[in-house]
Motif scaffolding. Structure first.
Motif, PDB file in Angstrom:
ATOM      1  N   SER A  95      21.213  27.383 180.881  1.00  0.00           N
ATOM      2  CA  SER A  95      20.183  28.359 181.252  1.00  0.00           C
ATOM      3  C   SER A  95      18.900  27.645 181.665  1.00  0.00           C
ATOM      4  N   LEU A  96      18.146  28.315 182.515  1.00  0.00           N
ATOM      5  CA  LEU A  96      16.808  27.894 182.891  1.00  0.00           C
ATOM      6  C   LEU A  96      15.954  29.135 183.070  1.00  0.00           C
ATOM      7  N   ARG A  97      14.656  28.996 182.865  1.00  0.00           N
ATOM      8  CA  ARG A  97      13.730  30.067 183.194  1.00  0.00           C
ATOM      9  C   ARG A  97      12.716  29.533 184.198  1.00  0.00           C
ATOM     10  N   LEU A  98      12.713  30.139 185.361  1.00  0.00           N
ATOM     11  CA  LEU A  98      11.745  29.785 186.388  1.00  0.00           C
ATOM     12  C   LEU A  98      10.495  30.639 186.232  1.00  0.00           C
ATOM     13  N   SER A  99       9.364  30.043 186.532  1.00  0.00           N
ATOM     14  CA  SER A  99       8.083  30.747 186.508  1.00  0.00           C
ATOM     15  C   SER A  99       7.429  30.653 187.874  1.00  0.00           C
TER      16      SER A  99
ATOM     17  N   SER B 185       7.787  26.932 189.185  1.00  0.00           N
ATOM     18  CA  SER B 185       8.064  25.804 188.301  1.00  0.00           C
ATOM     19  C   SER B 185       9.223  26.160 187.391  1.00  0.00           C
ATOM     20  N   GLY B 186       9.708  25.168 186.656  1.00  0.00           N
ATOM     21  CA  GLY B 186      10.753  25.422 185.679  1.00  0.00           C
ATOM     22  C   GLY B 186      12.143  24.971 186.080  1.00  0.00           C
ATOM     23  N   GLY B 187      12.282  24.462 187.287  1.00  0.00           N
ATOM     24  CA  GLY B 187      13.586  23.979 187.713  1.00  0.00           C
ATOM     25  C   GLY B 187      13.973  22.700 187.004  1.00  0.00           C
ATOM     26  N   GLY B 188      15.204  22.260 187.266  1.00  0.00           N
ATOM     27  CA  GLY B 188      15.661  21.027 186.656  1.00  0.00           C
ATOM     28  C   GLY B 188      17.154  20.865 186.801  1.00  0.00           C
ATOM     29  N   LEU B 189      17.681  19.906 186.091  1.00  0.00           N
ATOM     30  CA  LEU B 189      19.114  19.631 186.075  1.00  0.00           C
ATOM     31  C   LEU B 189      19.707  20.245 184.814  1.00  0.00           C
TER      32      LEU B 189
ATOM     33  N   LEU C 113       5.462  35.637 187.483  1.00  0.00           N
ATOM     34  CA  LEU C 113       6.792  36.165 187.754  1.00  0.00           C
ATOM     35  C   LEU C 113       7.808  35.212 187.139  1.00  0.00           C
ATOM     36  N   TYR C 114       8.860  35.758 186.556  1.00  0.00           N
ATOM     37  CA  TYR C 114       9.883  34.930 185.932  1.00  0.00           C
ATOM     38  C   TYR C 114      11.259  35.214 186.524  1.00  0.00           C
ATOM     39  N   LEU C 115      12.139  34.238 186.397  1.00  0.00           N
ATOM     40  CA  LEU C 115      13.555  34.426 186.677  1.00  0.00           C
ATOM     41  C   LEU C 115      14.323  33.715 185.575  1.00  0.00           C
ATOM     42  N   GLN C 116      14.894  34.505 184.683  1.00  0.00           N
ATOM     43  CA  GLN C 116      15.743  33.951 183.635  1.00  0.00           C
ATOM     44  C   GLN C 116      17.144  33.810 184.197  1.00  0.00           C
ATOM     45  N   MET C 117      17.662  32.593 184.158  1.00  0.00           N
ATOM     46  CA  MET C 117      18.977  32.315 184.738  1.00  0.00           C
ATOM     47  C   MET C 117      19.902  31.818 183.637  1.00  0.00           C
ATOM     48  N   ASN C 118      20.942  32.588 183.386  1.00  0.00           N
ATOM     49  CA  ASN C 118      21.920  32.234 182.353  1.00  0.00           C
ATOM     50  C   ASN C 118      23.281  31.966 182.983  1.00  0.00           C
ATOM     51  N   ASN C 119      24.144  31.302 182.237  1.00  0.00           N
ATOM     52  CA  ASN C 119      25.494  30.998 182.692  1.00  0.00           C
ATOM     53  C   ASN C 119      25.470  30.408 184.116  1.00  0.00           C
ATOM     54  N   LEU C 120      24.663  29.394 184.282  1.00  0.00           N
ATOM     55  CA  LEU C 120      24.490  28.812 185.613  1.00  0.00           C
ATOM     56  C   LEU C 120      25.765  28.149 186.111  1.00  0.00           C
TER      57      LEU C 120
ATOM     58  N   LYS D 104      24.222  38.853 189.762  1.00  0.00           N
ATOM     59  CA  LYS D 104      24.135  40.059 188.929  1.00  0.00           C
ATOM     60  C   LYS D 104      24.801  39.815 187.582  1.00  0.00           C
ATOM     61  N   GLY D 105      24.098  40.201 186.521  1.00  0.00           N
ATOM     62  CA  GLY D 105      24.624  40.010 185.180  1.00  0.00           C
ATOM     63  C   GLY D 105      24.284  38.666 184.576  1.00  0.00           C
TER      64      GLY D 105
END
Length: 111
Positions: free
Chosen positions: A17-21, A7-11, A78-85, A64-65
């Motif tokens: 940034s988004l954080r997926l769970s 979960s956690g996706g979106g536009l 489990l998480y995925l923090q996504m920045n500077n998308l 990466k980064g």
């Protein structure tokens, strides 16, 4: 049975940034090696990040980064923090444990 639910996706706009769970059950989560993978329309599945049973992390060069994988063992998440998308990050994102892959969550990066 192993169950994984992302979960956690979106536009989001480029640079956002988004954080997926990924909620996991049916496995010994604290020692489970886990992956995040993505699939864009018309493309194959790409593993973007992994975390080993000892907590060692790896990332695809493309993220990466910018992306960070982590586990909350107390909550089997489990998480995925996504920045500077970037627009090229647009895809369906899945979490997986060996051959088990959960229902994905859509990430769309667009202005």
């Amino acid at each position: 049975d192993v169950q994984l639910q992302a979960s956690g996706g979106g536009l989001v706009q480029p640079g956002g940034s988004l954080r997926l769970s990924c909620a996991a059950s049916g496995l010994t989560f604290d020692i489970a090696p886990m992956k995040w993978a993505r699939q864009a329309p018309g493309k194959g599945l790409e593993v973007v990040s992994m975390i080993s049973n000892t907590g060692i992390t790896n990332y695809a060069d493309a993220v990466k980064g910018r992306f960070t994988i982590s586990k909350d063992n107390a909550n089997n998440t489990l998480y995925l923090q996504m920045n500077n998308l970037k627009p090229e990050d647009t895809a369906m994102y899945h979490c997986s444990y060996f051959r088990f892959r959960g229902q994905g969550t859509q990430v769309t990066v667009s202005s």
